[in-house]
Design a protein around this motif. Structure first.
Motif, PDB file in Angstrom:
ATOM      1  N   ASN A   9       0.828  -1.210   0.000  1.00 36.86           N
ATOM      2  CA  ASN A   9       0.000   0.000   0.000  1.00 36.86           C
ATOM      3  C   ASN A   9       0.862   1.259   0.000  1.00 36.86           C
ATOM      4  OD1 ASN A   9      -2.417  -1.408  -0.033  1.00 36.86           O
ATOM      5  ND2 ASN A   9      -2.545  -1.514   2.209  1.00 36.86           N
ATOM      6  N   ASN A  10       1.967   1.225   0.747  1.00 37.04           N
ATOM      7  CA  ASN A  10       2.865   2.380   0.788  1.00 37.04           C
ATOM      8  C   ASN A  10       3.475   2.661  -0.585  1.00 37.04           C
ATOM      9  OD1 ASN A  10       2.441   2.875   3.483  1.00 37.04           O
ATOM     10  ND2 ASN A  10       4.231   1.715   4.181  1.00 37.04           N
ATOM     11  N   LYS A  12       2.167   1.819  -3.498  1.00 37.16           N
ATOM     12  CA  LYS A  12       1.101   2.316  -4.360  1.00 37.16           C
ATOM     13  C   LYS A  12       0.849   3.810  -4.125  1.00 37.16           C
ATOM     14  CE  LYS A  12      -1.331  -2.122  -4.692  1.00 37.16           C
ATOM     15  NZ  LYS A  12      -2.550  -2.878  -4.336  1.00 37.16           N
ATOM     16  N   GLU A  13       0.783   4.191  -2.852  1.00 37.91           N
ATOM     17  CA  GLU A  13       0.553   5.601  -2.507  1.00 37.91           C
ATOM     18  C   GLU A  13       1.708   6.475  -2.979  1.00 37.91           C
ATOM     19  OE1 GLU A  13      -0.161   5.823   1.664  1.00 37.91           O
ATOM     20  OE2 GLU A  13      -1.987   4.580   1.587  1.00 37.91           O
ATOM     21  N   LEU A  16       1.493   6.824  -6.853  1.00 43.26           N
ATOM     22  CA  LEU A  16       0.355   7.665  -7.214  1.00 43.26           C
ATOM     23  C   LEU A  16       0.605   9.132  -6.852  1.00 43.26           C
ATOM     24  CD1 LEU A  16      -2.465   7.819  -8.404  1.00 43.26           C
ATOM     25  CD2 LEU A  16      -3.402   7.261  -6.142  1.00 43.26           C
ATOM     26  N   LYS A  17       1.218   9.360  -5.693  1.00 44.71           N
ATOM     27  CA  LYS A  17       1.529  10.730  -5.286  1.00 44.71           C
ATOM     28  C   LYS A  17       2.488  11.383  -6.276  1.00 44.71           C
ATOM     29  CE  LYS A  17       3.328  13.503  -1.441  1.00 44.71           C
ATOM     30  NZ  LYS A  17       3.969  13.490  -0.116  1.00 44.71           N
ATOM     31  N   LYS A  20       0.639  12.377  -9.447  1.00 45.30           N
ATOM     32  CA  LYS A  20      -0.147  13.599  -9.221  1.00 45.30           C
ATOM     33  C   LYS A  20       0.734  14.847  -9.282  1.00 45.30           C
ATOM     34  CE  LYS A  20      -3.679  11.483  -6.255  1.00 45.30           C
ATOM     35  NZ  LYS A  20      -4.240  11.452  -4.878  1.00 45.30           N
ATOM     36  N   GLU A 201      -7.008   8.219 -10.679  1.00 50.15           N
ATOM     37  CA  GLU A 201      -7.891   9.212 -10.035  1.00 50.15           C
ATOM     38  C   GLU A 201      -9.062   9.586 -10.954  1.00 50.15           C
ATOM     39  OE1 GLU A 201      -7.280  11.055  -6.696  1.00 50.15           O
ATOM     40  OE2 GLU A 201      -6.516   9.006  -6.600  1.00 50.15           O
ATOM     41  N   ILE A 217      -1.428  -0.101 -10.453  1.00 51.29           N
ATOM     42  CA  ILE A 217      -2.263   0.821  -9.668  1.00 51.29           C
ATOM     43  C   ILE A 217      -3.205   1.650 -10.548  1.00 51.29           C
ATOM     44  CG2 ILE A 217      -0.511   0.989  -7.852  1.00 51.29           C
ATOM     45  CD1 ILE A 217       0.104   3.831  -8.949  1.00 51.29           C
TER      46      ILE A 217
END
Length: 279
Positions: A9-10, A12-13, A16-17, A20, A201, A217
């Protein structure tokens, strides 16, 4: 060799961050392709494409067969894909996976249905003998975007391929070995190029040429197939999030420029090979 693995999860975040904020793990811009390497030979119709850490091999072969009754003046093009367990550790050998079926369908539409190759030029004797061209595509390493890499490999191999020359006198057909007479190139009418996008997103963020980590992701993807004439050959979107028309139009603009750039890469590689072999 890149193995498929489950991201935490870390991770993936973090990925994704970065997307963005306009940052990708390999320092590319959102609309930037990875470096493309195209290697030909040693025989005609063999092309290995390296897209980042993704590697695909395409080999073209031919044989003389009888034409279909409803297409007596046309030869045939057949595409076959093989996913190696070395590149895809989760697949079951001998059984096509969903990913393989999807890739095969997209490539079939991109190359066969867009009529990239002049099949009438493959006719030897109407109703009797035509050339059957087969493209075998092998996926060696998977680090994302195997569709685009496979398309580049297939169309490069077809452009590089040479079939034996043929002499027809009455009903007698003579196929000349390559050692005796110069082989003949295929008539490539246009070069369809697949350009794949990944969406995040709810479509707010888009990247071209996604890596394997980005594919894991993404919320959806779309593959556009275009040529240098700005013709949209196919558009494939297998599920995922719905897209606004504005997003699709923006993607088409990006895909048009990328298709032109990739076609130039293929022509440059073919010219370099021609000088080496003195085609």
């Amino acid at each position: 060799m890149v193995k498929e693995f489950e991201l935490s999860n870390n991770e993936k975040e973090f990925i994704l961050k970065g997307i963005k904020e306009g940052l990708r793990l390999d320092n590319r811009d959102k609309n930037e392709f990875r470096a493309i390497g195209i290697i030909f030979g040693p025989e005609y119709g063999r092309s290995e494409v390296i897209l980042g850490n993704t590697r695909v091999l395409a080999k073209v072969s031919c044989e003389v067969i009888r034409p279909y009754p409803d297409r007596p003046n046309e030869g045939m093009i057949t595409l076959s894909t093989e996913l190696s367990p070395m590149a895809f550790p989760n697949i079951e050998p001998g059984r096509p996976s969903e990913e393989e079926v999807l890739v095969s369908r997209i490539l079939e539409k991109a190359i066969k249905r867009s009529r990239a190759i002049d099949t009438e030029g493959l006719c030897i004797v109407a109703n009797e003998k035509v050339w059957s061209i087969r493209v075998d595509i092998h996926f060696l390493d998977h680090d994302g975007n195997i569709i685009d890499a496979a398309c580049i490999a297939a169309i490069s191999a077809l452009a590089h391929f040479r079939r034996p020359d043929v002499t027809v006198i009455g009903e007698e057909v003579t196929i000349h070995p390559i050692e005796q007479r110069n082989p003949v190139p295929l008539s490539v009418l246009h070069m369809p190029i697949c350009i794949t996008f990944a969406f995040f997103e709810d479509g707010k963020y888009v990247v071209v040429d996604p890596t394997l980590q980005e594919e894991q992701i993404r919320q959806g993807d779309m593959t556009m197939t275009l040529n240098v004439h700005k013709e949209l050959c196919t558009l494939s979107k297998a599920g995922g999030i719905p897209l606004e028309m504005e997003t699709i139009i923006d993607c088409s603009r990006i895909a048009t420029s990328k298709a032109t750039w990739i076609t130039e890469q293929i022509h440059s590689a073919l010219e370099a090979e021609a000088k080496k072999l003195k085609f």
